[in-house]
Design an enzyme around this catalytic site. Structure first.
Site, PDB file in Angstrom:
ATOM      1  N   TYR A  64       0.830  -1.204   0.000  1.00 23.99           N
ATOM      2  CA  TYR A  64       0.000   0.000   0.000  1.00 23.99           C
ATOM      3  C   TYR A  64       0.861   1.250   0.000  1.00 23.99           C
ATOM      4  O   TYR A  64       2.034   1.228   0.356  1.00 23.99           O
ATOM      5  CB  TYR A  64      -0.976   0.012   1.188  1.00 23.99           C
ATOM      6  N   CYS A  65       0.244   2.359  -0.454  1.00 22.00           N
ATOM      7  CA  CYS A  65       0.862   3.686  -0.386  1.00 22.00           C
ATOM      8  C   CYS A  65      -0.231   4.635   0.108  1.00 22.00           C
ATOM      9  O   CYS A  65      -1.136   4.208   0.811  1.00 22.00           O
ATOM     10  CB  CYS A  65       1.436   4.099  -1.745  1.00 22.00           C
ATOM     11  N   LYS A  66      -0.160   5.898  -0.278  1.00 22.22           N
ATOM     12  CA  LYS A  66      -1.160   6.839   0.218  1.00 22.22           C
ATOM     13  C   LYS A  66      -2.484   6.717  -0.535  1.00 22.22           C
ATOM     14  O   LYS A  66      -3.541   6.756   0.070  1.00 22.22           O
ATOM     15  CB  LYS A  66      -0.622   8.267   0.108  1.00 22.22           C
ATOM     16  N   PHE A  93      -3.712   4.204   1.874  1.00 19.93           N
ATOM     17  CA  PHE A  93      -3.864   4.504   3.302  1.00 19.93           C
ATOM     18  C   PHE A  93      -4.846   5.652   3.530  1.00 19.93           C
ATOM     19  O   PHE A  93      -5.507   5.703   4.559  1.00 19.93           O
ATOM     20  CB  PHE A  93      -2.487   4.834   3.899  1.00 19.93           C
TER      21      PHE A  93
END
Length: 104
Positions: A64-66, A93
């Site tokens: 995952y990232c932002k 996120f």
């Protein structure tokens, strides 16, 4: 493979071979994480490649990232490097409604 939050979390919960990989920057990481994640910043370019090379390719990676863009890119890079199983968290996120933690 892109998964919705619910599918990503449900799959993760039942996966004995799971590793959670956060590909955000250190500043983003410090804002909070999904519990037990490891952080390798995709913006580090070749440094990202070197660190990912150290990971166990037999594990299943929940990435995952932002917002979901960088993690999709990370999944693509990892599959080119021989990782068989990577799951991208769609929405990242910023849309995560599951448990969070502060990095140690």
């Amino acid at each position: 493979m892109n998964l919705t939050q619910e599918d990503w979390w449900n799959k993760l919960q039942s996966d004995e071979n799971a590793v959670i990989l956060d590909v955000r920057t250190e500043d983003e990481w410090n804002d909070g994480i999904i519990p037990n994640a490891i952080n390798i910043d995709i913006y580090k370019g070749q440094g990202f490649i070197y660190q990912v090379e150290e990971l166990d390719k037999s594990k299943n990676y929940y990435v995952y990232c932002k917002a979901g863009g960088r993690s999709a890119q990370a999944c693509s890079i990892m599959s080119q490097m021989g990782f068989e199983t990577t799951y991208n968290l769609m929405g990242g996120f910023s849309e995560w409604s599951g448990p969070t933690d502060m990095p140690k």
